[in-house]
Design a protein around this motif. Structure first.
Motif, PDB file in Angstrom:
ATOM      1  N   CYS A  57       3.248   1.087  -5.347  1.00 34.82           N
ATOM      2  CA  CYS A  57       3.501  -0.017  -4.413  1.00 34.82           C
ATOM      3  C   CYS A  57       2.235  -0.827  -4.131  1.00 34.82           C
ATOM      4  O   CYS A  57       1.151  -0.267  -3.965  1.00 34.82           O
ATOM      5  CB  CYS A  57       4.032   0.574  -3.121  1.00 34.82           C
ATOM      6  N   HIS A  59       1.236  -2.184  -1.566  1.00 35.84           N
ATOM      7  CA  HIS A  59       0.653  -2.055  -0.236  1.00 35.84           C
ATOM      8  C   HIS A  59      -0.514  -1.066  -0.251  1.00 35.84           C
ATOM      9  O   HIS A  59      -1.662  -1.472  -0.140  1.00 35.84           O
ATOM     10  CB  HIS A  59       1.746  -1.640   0.761  1.00 35.84           C
ATOM     11  N   THR A  60      -0.204   0.235  -0.419  1.00 35.77           N
ATOM     12  CA  THR A  60      -1.302   1.187  -0.576  1.00 35.77           C
ATOM     13  C   THR A  60      -0.990   2.220  -1.647  1.00 35.77           C
ATOM     14  O   THR A  60      -1.462   3.356  -1.571  1.00 35.77           O
ATOM     15  CB  THR A  60      -1.671   1.903   0.752  1.00 35.77           C
ATOM     16  N   GLY A  61      -0.204   1.832  -2.635  1.00 36.49           N
ATOM     17  CA  GLY A  61      -0.013   2.689  -3.802  1.00 36.49           C
ATOM     18  C   GLY A  61       1.100   3.708  -3.698  1.00 36.49           C
ATOM     19  O   GLY A  61       1.091   4.704  -4.426  1.00 36.49           O
ATOM     20  N   GLY A  62       2.065   3.478  -2.832  1.00 37.52           N
ATOM     21  CA  GLY A  62       3.183   4.424  -2.660  1.00 37.52           C
ATOM     22  C   GLY A  62       4.012   4.577  -3.927  1.00 37.52           C
ATOM     23  O   GLY A  62       4.048   3.686  -4.772  1.00 37.52           O
ATOM     24  N   CYS A  80       9.869   0.910  -0.511  1.00 36.99           N
ATOM     25  CA  CYS A  80       8.819   1.909  -0.705  1.00 36.99           C
ATOM     26  C   CYS A  80       8.998   3.043   0.304  1.00 36.99           C
ATOM     27  O   CYS A  80       9.197   2.800   1.493  1.00 36.99           O
ATOM     28  CB  CYS A  80       7.441   1.274  -0.552  1.00 36.99           C
ATOM     29  N   TRP A  82       6.865   4.993   1.539  1.00 34.90           N
ATOM     30  CA  TRP A  82       5.744   5.226   2.457  1.00 34.90           C
ATOM     31  C   TRP A  82       5.823   4.381   3.721  1.00 34.90           C
ATOM     32  O   TRP A  82       5.769   4.908   4.830  1.00 34.90           O
ATOM     33  CB  TRP A  82       4.407   5.000   1.738  1.00 34.90           C
ATOM     34  N   HIS A  83       5.911   3.088   3.616  1.00 32.02           N
ATOM     35  CA  HIS A  83       5.942   2.252   4.826  1.00 32.02           C
ATOM     36  C   HIS A  83       7.091   1.242   4.790  1.00 32.02           C
ATOM     37  O   HIS A  83       7.049   0.231   5.487  1.00 32.02           O
ATOM     38  CB  HIS A  83       4.611   1.520   5.030  1.00 32.02           C
ATOM     39  N   LYS A  84       8.044   1.498   3.910  1.00 32.63           N
ATOM     40  CA  LYS A  84       9.302   0.736   3.876  1.00 32.63           C
ATOM     41  C   LYS A  84       9.141  -0.732   3.486  1.00 32.63           C
ATOM     42  O   LYS A  84       9.958  -1.570   3.876  1.00 32.63           O
ATOM     43  CB  LYS A  84      10.040   0.833   5.231  1.00 32.63           C
ATOM     44  N   TYR A  85       8.085  -1.054   2.777  1.00 32.22           N
ATOM     45  CA  TYR A  85       7.999  -2.421   2.260  1.00 32.22           C
ATOM     46  C   TYR A  85       9.145  -2.656   1.279  1.00 32.22           C
ATOM     47  O   TYR A  85       9.548  -1.746   0.553  1.00 32.22           O
ATOM     48  CB  TYR A  85       6.662  -2.635   1.546  1.00 32.22           C
TER      49      TYR A  85
END
Ligand code: FES
Length: 157
Positions: A57, A59-62, A80, A82-85
């Motif tokens: 991802c 954002h931060t690689g999820g 994603c 991890w943080h639902k992007y």
């Protein structure tokens, strides 16, 4: 649906494409991740259609291979874990909800942050699945998580 092409012997993979696997295996697995040509790609099958994108991802690689697929504002997205992007499958656009505070009641609307995740082209030849990289020269946010430097940091962790 099984289809045989009479001209199959003349078709060959597109230049600079990368073999992912047999179509039936990808469809059955629904998600396949593979390191090809120095990139970790995710190939997924959703409603009979194949999509490919960078695996991590923007954002931060999820791990997008563990994300759910949902529709937002009429567009199919991977969410994603991890943080639902939310990332559109077709274009790699990041979607978010914006709220207009002056509207009564405040009404959220979907907006796009533009292309954030590099999506790749999927080709199917004789039921073999290939990915051809999207070679847009513009930096796309997800590129960062495809570098050797990034890989070195996660392998150490
Ligand atoms: Fe994907 Fe944060 S890493 S939403």
């Amino acid at each position: 649906e099984e289809q045989t092409s009479p001209t199959s012997s003349s078709s060959s993979p597109p230049p600079s494409s990368h073999f992912i696997g047999r179509k039936e295996d990808v469809v059955q697995a629904k998600r396949v991740t593979k390191l090809v040509g120095g990139r970790d790609v995710l190939v997924l099958c959703h409603q009979g259609k194949l999509h490919a994108m960078d695996m991590r991802c923007y954002h931060t690689g999820g791990p997008l291979q563990e994300g759910d697929i949902e529709e937002f504002d009429g567009r199919m997205c991977i969410v994603c874990p991890w943080h639902k992007y939310k990332i559109t499958l077709a274009e790699g656009e990041g979607l978010y909800q914006a709220v207009n505070p002056s509207a009564t009641p405040p009404k959220p609307t979907w907006r796009s942050k533009g292309v954030k995740q590099r999506v790749h082209q999927v080709t199917e030849i004789n039921r073999d699945v290939y990915v051809t990289f999207n070679d847009s020269p513009d930096t796309i946010d997800s590129d960062f998580y495809q570098t050797e430097r990034y890989r070195a940091t996660i392998n150490k962790a």
